[in-house]
Write an enzyme that holds these catalytic residues in place. Structure first.
Site, mmCIF file in Angstrom:
data_model
loop_
_atom_site.group_PDB
_atom_site.id
_atom_site.type_symbol
_atom_site.label_atom_id
_atom_site.label_comp_id
_atom_site.label_asym_id
_atom_site.label_seq_id
_atom_site.Cartn_x
_atom_site.Cartn_y
_atom_site.Cartn_z
ATOM 1 C CG ASP A 1 -44.837 38.098 -22.608
ATOM 2 O OD1 ASP A 1 -44.934 39.204 -23.442
ATOM 3 O OD2 ASP A 1 -44.550 37.034 -23.143
HETATM 4 C C1 LIG Z 1 -48.451 30.900 -22.178
HETATM 5 C C2 LIG Z 1 -47.808 32.293 -22.027
HETATM 6 C C3 LIG Z 1 -48.360 33.040 -20.523
HETATM 7 C C4 LIG Z 1 -46.366 32.394 -21.640
HETATM 8 C C5 LIG Z 1 -45.635 33.804 -21.913
HETATM 9 O O1 LIG Z 1 -44.337 33.517 -22.314
HETATM 10 P P1 LIG Z 1 -44.245 33.204 -24.004
HETATM 11 O O2 LIG Z 1 -44.189 32.215 -24.377
HETATM 12 O O3 LIG Z 1 -45.125 34.399 -24.405
HETATM 13 O O4 LIG Z 1 -42.471 33.780 -23.878
HETATM 14 P P2 LIG Z 1 -41.992 34.678 -25.022
HETATM 15 O O5 LIG Z 1 -42.769 36.092 -25.026
HETATM 16 O O6 LIG Z 1 -40.406 35.309 -24.566
HETATM 17 O O7 LIG Z 1 -42.202 34.121 -26.479
HETATM 18 MG MG LIG Z 2 -44.693 36.499 -25.166
#
Ligand SMILES: CC(C)CCOP(=O)(O)OP(=O)(O)O
Ligand SMILES: [Mg+2]
Length: 239
Positions: free
Chosen positions: A16
């Site tokens: 994440d």
């Molecule tokens: C597709 C997923 C595993 C990517 C994880 O990062 P994210 O897109 O949730 O990024 P953010 O939490 O910073 O929005």
């Molecule tokens: Mg995320």
């Protein structure tokens, strides 16, 4: 109680922070996911090199379908690209590949690569990479319950036979010698399981570093393993 200093047999990761990572650098979301995908492969290689045999990566959750269409398409294309580019590594290092999740919405081109990778690596023992794509912990438990109900209805099993072992045989993680992760890492500071391994993580050590996924490298991994080794694994018993 597990003695201290053991390496986890199965590490599960909720990746994440890709978009935040990109934003901090004035980059686009696609560049965040590109960096994240590269880190996914690097980390898997580091993990196997360190002697951790089973890794599960939450690469795409059912909730992720709600993202803008171009972002979802970009992510699917990224998975395809890496399946193609990493097949030689999976074969050379004998990494068994399993994809778990609901395949109904996965594009046919990616499905083909998934089937090919699973088929080519199905007989490998030892190292296993479990990729959770369109996976949902509740969906996994529900499909397992339905399967057990069906078997009971057809007289294949008795209701009183249904125990944790039988349940775990029905879960999508039945593909693994070590279905339940010892350590679960979720990057970016979020402290939620987000419908990942709900049954499997019952006794899993949960580690929530603030680092964003594309910055989670070998040093951060070693920190996570050091933290894990200091945990007294009690599994609910008293010390
Ligand atoms: C597709 C997923 C595993 C990517 C994880 O990062 P994210 O897109 O949730 O990024 P953010 O939490 O910073 O929005
Ligand atoms: Mg995320």
């Amino acid at each position: 109680k597990e003695k201290r200093g053991r390496l986890p047999k199965h590490v599960a990761i909720i990746l994440d922070g890709n978009r935040r990572w990109a934003e901090k650098r004035g980059l686009g979301t696609s560049e965040g996911h590109t960096a994240g995908a590269r880190k996914l492969i690097e980390n898997a290689k580091d993990c196997f090199a360190m002697g951790i045999n089973t890794i599960s990566l939450f690469a795409f959750s059912t909730e992720n379908w709600a993202r803008p269409e171009d972002e979802v398409n970009f992510l699917m294309a990224l998975f395809e690209k890496h399946f193609k580019s990493e097949m030689p590594y999976f074969r050379r290092d004998q990494i068994k590949i399993t994809v778990i999740g609901n395949r109904a919405r996965i594009p046919e081109s990616l499905l083909g690569l998934i089937r090919e990778a699973e088929e080519a690596t199905k007989s490998y023992k030892g190292k296993q990479l479990i990729l959770a794509i369109d996976y949902s912990g509740r969906f996994d438990i529900l499909q397992a319950c339905k399967s057990l109900a069906e078997k009971a209805k057809n007289g294949l099993i008795q209701v009183e036979d249904i125990d944790e072992k039988l349940m775990e045989k029905e879960l999508m993680t039945n593909c693994s010698e070590f279905p339940n992760p010892d350590l679960l890492i979720r990057t970016s500071g979020e402290q939620r399981i987000s419908n990942f391994f709900l049954w499997q993580a019952a006794y899993t050590e949960l580690y929530f570093p603030n680092v964003l996924w594309p910055d989670f490298g070998e040093a951060e991994y070693l920190e996570a393993l050091t933290w894990y080794q200091q945990r007294e694994r009690r599994f609910g018993q008293r010390v």
